[in-house]
Write a protein that holds these residues in place. Structure first.
Motif, PDB file in Angstrom:
ATOM      1  N   TYR A   1      -1.640   0.092  -0.527  1.00  0.00           N
ATOM      2  CA  TYR A   1      -2.656   0.348   0.499  1.00  0.00           C
ATOM      3  C   TYR A   1      -2.197   1.427   1.479  1.00  0.00           C
ATOM      4  O   TYR A   1      -3.020   2.193   1.993  1.00  0.00           O
ATOM      5  CB  TYR A   1      -2.988  -0.949   1.229  1.00  0.00           C
ATOM      6  CG  TYR A   1      -3.525  -2.016   0.314  1.00  0.00           C
ATOM      7  CD1 TYR A   1      -4.428  -1.709  -0.700  1.00  0.00           C
ATOM      8  CD2 TYR A   1      -3.111  -3.350   0.421  1.00  0.00           C
ATOM      9  CE1 TYR A   1      -4.909  -2.678  -1.564  1.00  0.00           C
ATOM     10  CE2 TYR A   1      -3.588  -4.327  -0.432  1.00  0.00           C
ATOM     11  CZ  TYR A   1      -4.487  -3.990  -1.433  1.00  0.00           C
ATOM     12  OH  TYR A   1      -4.966  -4.952  -2.283  1.00  0.00           O
TER      13      TYR A   1
ATOM     14  N   GLU B   1      -6.475 -11.815  -9.021  1.00  0.00           N
ATOM     15  CA  GLU B   1      -6.185 -10.817  -7.993  1.00  0.00           C
ATOM     16  C   GLU B   1      -4.868 -10.111  -8.270  1.00  0.00           C
ATOM     17  O   GLU B   1      -4.760  -8.886  -8.130  1.00  0.00           O
ATOM     18  CB  GLU B   1      -6.151 -11.489  -6.622  1.00  0.00           C
ATOM     19  CG  GLU B   1      -7.508 -11.966  -6.125  1.00  0.00           C
ATOM     20  CD  GLU B   1      -7.407 -12.760  -4.845  1.00  0.00           C
ATOM     21  OE1 GLU B   1      -8.374 -12.750  -4.069  1.00  0.00           O
ATOM     22  OE2 GLU B   1      -6.354 -13.414  -4.621  1.00  0.00           O
TER      23      GLU B   1
ATOM     24  N   SER C   1      -7.235 -14.048   0.397  1.00  0.00           N
ATOM     25  CA  SER C   1      -7.640 -13.250  -0.751  1.00  0.00           C
ATOM     26  C   SER C   1      -7.141 -11.817  -0.614  1.00  0.00           C
ATOM     27  O   SER C   1      -6.886 -11.323   0.495  1.00  0.00           O
ATOM     28  CB  SER C   1      -9.167 -13.248  -0.886  1.00  0.00           C
ATOM     29  OG  SER C   1      -9.754 -12.480   0.145  1.00  0.00           O
ATOM     30  N   ILE C   2      -7.036 -11.130  -1.752  1.00  0.00           N
ATOM     31  CA  ILE C   2      -6.606  -9.731  -1.759  1.00  0.00           C
ATOM     32  C   ILE C   2      -7.587  -8.869  -0.961  1.00  0.00           C
ATOM     33  O   ILE C   2      -7.188  -7.961  -0.229  1.00  0.00           O
ATOM     34  CB  ILE C   2      -6.503  -9.222  -3.209  1.00  0.00           C
ATOM     35  CG1 ILE C   2      -5.316  -9.869  -3.924  1.00  0.00           C
ATOM     36  CG2 ILE C   2      -6.383  -7.710  -3.246  1.00  0.00           C
ATOM     37  CD1 ILE C   2      -3.982  -9.381  -3.467  1.00  0.00           C
ATOM     38  N   GLU C   3      -8.859  -9.168  -1.098  1.00  0.00           N
ATOM     39  CA  GLU C   3      -9.875  -8.377  -0.400  1.00  0.00           C
ATOM     40  C   GLU C   3      -9.682  -8.432   1.117  1.00  0.00           C
ATOM     41  O   GLU C   3      -9.714  -7.403   1.799  1.00  0.00           O
ATOM     42  CB  GLU C   3     -11.267  -8.887  -0.781  1.00  0.00           C
ATOM     43  CG  GLU C   3     -12.398  -8.092  -0.152  1.00  0.00           C
ATOM     44  CD  GLU C   3     -13.763  -8.632  -0.542  1.00  0.00           C
ATOM     45  OE1 GLU C   3     -14.757  -8.099  -0.033  1.00  0.00           O
ATOM     46  OE2 GLU C   3     -13.822  -9.592  -1.344  1.00  0.00           O
ATOM     47  N   LEU C   4      -9.462  -9.641   1.647  1.00  0.00           N
ATOM     48  CA  LEU C   4      -9.269  -9.784   3.091  1.00  0.00           C
ATOM     49  C   LEU C   4      -7.941  -9.160   3.524  1.00  0.00           C
ATOM     50  O   LEU C   4      -7.848  -8.562   4.598  1.00  0.00           O
ATOM     51  CB  LEU C   4      -9.322 -11.254   3.481  1.00  0.00           C
ATOM     52  CG  LEU C   4     -10.682 -11.933   3.351  1.00  0.00           C
ATOM     53  CD1 LEU C   4     -10.583 -13.418   3.691  1.00  0.00           C
ATOM     54  CD2 LEU C   4     -11.710 -11.259   4.257  1.00  0.00           C
TER      55      LEU C   4
ATOM     56  N   GLU D   1      -6.380  -6.580   2.106  1.00  0.00           N
ATOM     57  CA  GLU D   1      -6.552  -5.126   2.119  1.00  0.00           C
ATOM     58  C   GLU D   1      -7.320  -4.690   3.366  1.00  0.00           C
ATOM     59  O   GLU D   1      -6.958  -3.695   4.022  1.00  0.00           O
ATOM     60  CB  GLU D   1      -7.293  -4.667   0.862  1.00  0.00           C
ATOM     61  CG  GLU D   1      -7.522  -3.169   0.829  1.00  0.00           C
ATOM     62  CD  GLU D   1      -8.277  -2.703  -0.405  1.00  0.00           C
ATOM     63  OE1 GLU D   1      -8.501  -1.490  -0.540  1.00  0.00           O
ATOM     64  OE2 GLU D   1      -8.656  -3.566  -1.227  1.00  0.00           O
ATOM     65  N   LYS D   2      -8.361  -5.420   3.705  1.00  0.00           N
ATOM     66  CA  LYS D   2      -9.166  -5.066   4.874  1.00  0.00           C
ATOM     67  C   LYS D   2      -8.315  -5.125   6.146  1.00  0.00           C
ATOM     68  O   LYS D   2      -8.401  -4.239   7.001  1.00  0.00           O
ATOM     69  CB  LYS D   2     -10.369  -6.016   4.969  1.00  0.00           C
ATOM     70  CG  LYS D   2     -11.374  -5.643   6.050  1.00  0.00           C
ATOM     71  CD  LYS D   2     -12.584  -6.581   5.999  1.00  0.00           C
ATOM     72  CE  LYS D   2     -13.336  -6.420   4.690  1.00  0.00           C
ATOM     73  NZ  LYS D   2     -14.580  -7.242   4.680  1.00  0.00           N
TER      74      LYS D   2
ATOM     75  N   GLU E   1      -5.345  -7.650 -11.094  1.00  0.00           N
ATOM     76  CA  GLU E   1      -6.143  -6.494 -10.711  1.00  0.00           C
ATOM     77  C   GLU E   1      -5.318  -5.460  -9.949  1.00  0.00           C
ATOM     78  O   GLU E   1      -5.490  -4.260 -10.139  1.00  0.00           O
ATOM     79  CB  GLU E   1      -7.347  -6.927  -9.869  1.00  0.00           C
ATOM     80  CG  GLU E   1      -8.493  -7.500 -10.691  1.00  0.00           C
ATOM     81  CD  GLU E   1      -9.059  -6.493 -11.682  1.00  0.00           C
ATOM     82  OE1 GLU E   1      -9.055  -5.280 -11.383  1.00  0.00           O
ATOM     83  OE2 GLU E   1      -9.500  -6.905 -12.767  1.00  0.00           O
TER      84      GLU E   1
END
Length: 555
Positions: A39, A201, A2-5, A7-8, A204
């Motif tokens: 990022y 994703e 996922s994009i969230e993971l 980015e993290k 966004e």
């Protein structure tokens, strides 16, 4: 992932001082480089990057490790968190910058360039810990092997204490390079991720914050399942331009333009995943209601219904032309927007048409009579807002469901109630003429068109128009063929300058546009007779006619 993971993990990688290698693979266009830069810039602005120098190198077309080493050194720049006051480190950086410029100039200097490779190796040896992005591994030149690049990456990490991120499309590594990559990846990369964003994703991160109609653009991209960031950015760019052109128009016009544009951009740049532009050019949801739907219609109908795309109108065609060209013709688009604005005045009534068709689409009830009765009432109430294409589809539906006489009555009503100029009734000029197929409606259009008195023609205007447009029609030929030689004398004497030259030239050119005895040849014959009559009037006109005949023969 996922994009969230993602980015993290990227933010963790950037914040750390530890030497390590992060590998991110993903298909072309999904936005690996876009996401990395996004990022990186955010972390840099927040001062959240551990190392203070950064170099970006694309391997596209590079053919040697020396070339890559040079690029790493030459592209090194300080990040925002680097110190700004003069100190030993900043002095070294200034010297390095001078070295980069010097080697760049040296490559262009005979003899001196022979020593550049050695000097670059020396300068590369002075490099210390920094952040490096190696992009486009799969696009490196034939002289640069994958295992050599991975060896350099390992050297940067182990000997230079660098943090290296490698961006690539592993599926596209050519030949034996893919096996070498898979064999060495585990030894070189500390972390290996696959970048495969979902449509939501991708939208966004791809659609810029704050852009007008952002929510709609995101929704369009998600509905069409677009994950290619390049396509999303093209859609965004077109949307901005449409917003500029259509500023001040009814908001619904801009919404239609943006919605249609997103679909057409998807079709143009991802043809394997989208409805073809040629199919969309002729698409009308009502057409599929009559007869057996084509395989192509059946393939894309559900997507287009979900996208709420019911048909392509004249305004859409102007938007489509802009997408195909890469820019929009402002004058043409505004003219089509004016026409659309006029038709939107019937918007409230148009809702009854939508509701009537909903009874057809939205159930399996045995309610043919109720559906057709509702369509009849809605059609009559909104005839002025219904296009000829939709009128044809409606009439044919009535016929297929057994209401032949009612269908004919609707066709006649449509023609009788519309108060339109002569051009409207000329189906040969209609953008969707091939899809207006009901014979009764076509016959009614032909009859209506014939009822208009043809506008008076001027022979000079006709010949000049033919010259400018390089085209003519049957009516032009019939009109010109009825002119006598004396009519041409009068015409040629009336015209002056470039208009005279164009008229004479086009009239004489008809000699080659038809067979013996044809109307075309008759035009040229009488025009030449007229010129001979003018030449006989005086010596000066004889010279002028000779010149015109020579020009016509040569051009």
């Amino acid at each position: 992932m996922s994009i969230e993971l993602l980015e993290k993990e990227i933010r963790r990688f950037l914040a750390s001082f530890d030497a390590e290698v992060l590998c991110i693979s993903g298909k072309w266009g999904v936005g690996k480089t876009f996401a990395w830069n996004k990022y990186l810039q955010e972390a840099d602005s927040e001062g959240a990057i551990g190392l203070k120098r950064y170099s970006y190198v694309s391997l596209f077309g590079r053919n040697s490790l020396d070339d890559v080493r040079s690029a790493v050194f030459e592209n090194t720049v300080p990040l925002a968190g680097a110190p700004t006051k003069p100190n030993l480190a900043s002095v070294i950086k200034s010297a390095e910058a001078g070295g980069r410029k010097l080697t760049a100039y040296a490559r262009l200097t005979p003899k001196v360039k022979d020593y550049v490779a050695l000097s670059e190796r020396v300068l590369f040896a002075t490099m210390g810990s920094q952040l490096i992005c190696i992009d486009d591994l799969e696009r490196s030149g034939k002289g640069l092997a994958v295992h050599d690049v991975l060896g350099l990456v390992s050297e940067l990490k182990e000997q230079k204490a660098c943090k290296v991120i490698v961006l690539l499309n592993a599926e596209k590594i050519p030949g034996d390079g893919k096996e070498a990559f898979e064999a060495q990846l585990e030894k070189v990369a500390d972390i290996s991720l696959t970048f495969n964003p979902s449509p939501s994703e991708a939208a966004e991160i791809g659609v810029s914050p704050g852009i007008a109609l952002r929510d709609r653009l995101v929704r369009h991209c998600v509905t069409l399942s677009i994950v290619n960031i390049r396509v999303i950015k093209k859609i965004e760019r077109h949307a901005k331009r449409l917003g500029e052109i259509l500023l001040g128009y009814d908001g619904r016009i801009l919404e239609q333009a943006v919605s249609s544009m997103a679909l057409y951009t998807f079709s143009k740049f991802q043809p394997d995943s989208a409805p073809p532009l040629e199919f969309l050019r002729k698409f009308n949801r009502f057409t599929g209601l009559v007869g057996q739907p084509s395989e192509e219609y059946a393939k894309w109908r559900d997507l287009l219904i979900e996208y709420e795309y019911s048909s392509t109108d004249e305004f859409d065609l102007k938007v489509m032309a802009g997408v195909e060209r890469g820019f929009f013709d402002e004058a043409q688009l505004k003219a089509a927007a004016d026409d659309l604005a006029a038709s939107l005045q019937f918007g409230d009534q148009g809702n009854s048409v939508h509701e009537a068709w909903a009874k057809y689409h939205d159930s399996f009830d045995d309610n043919a009579d109720a559906v057709l009765d509702g369509l009849d009432a809605a059609f009559r109430a909104n005839a002025n807002a219904i296009t000829p294409l939709n009128a044809s589809g409606t009439v044919r539906l009535f016929k297929e469901l057994g209401r032949e006489e009612q269908a004919k009555a609707l066709a006649r009503y449509y023609v009788d109630i519309r108060n339109e100029p002569v051009e409207f009734w000329d189906l040969s000029e209609y953008a969707f003429k091939g899809d207006v197929t009901d014979p009764d409606l076509i016959a009614a259009f032909v009859e209506k068109h014939a009822s208009f008195a043809p506008p008076a023609l001027d022979a000079g205007d006709v010949l000049i128009r033919i010259s400018c447009q390089s085209g003519w029609n049957t009516r032009d030929v019939e009109f010109l063929a009825n002119l006598s030689a004396q009519d041409f004398v009068t015409l040629f004497k009336k015209l002056k300058g470039e208009d005279l030259r164009r008229a004479v030239r086009e009239a004489l050119r008809f000699a080659n546009r038809g067979g013996q005895g044809s109307p075309e040849v008759m035009i040229a014959t009488r025009a030449k007779e007229a010129l001979e009559l003018i030449a006989a009037e005086s010596p000066i006109n004889a010279r002028r006619v000779a010149q015109r005949l020579a020009e016509a023969k040569g051009g």
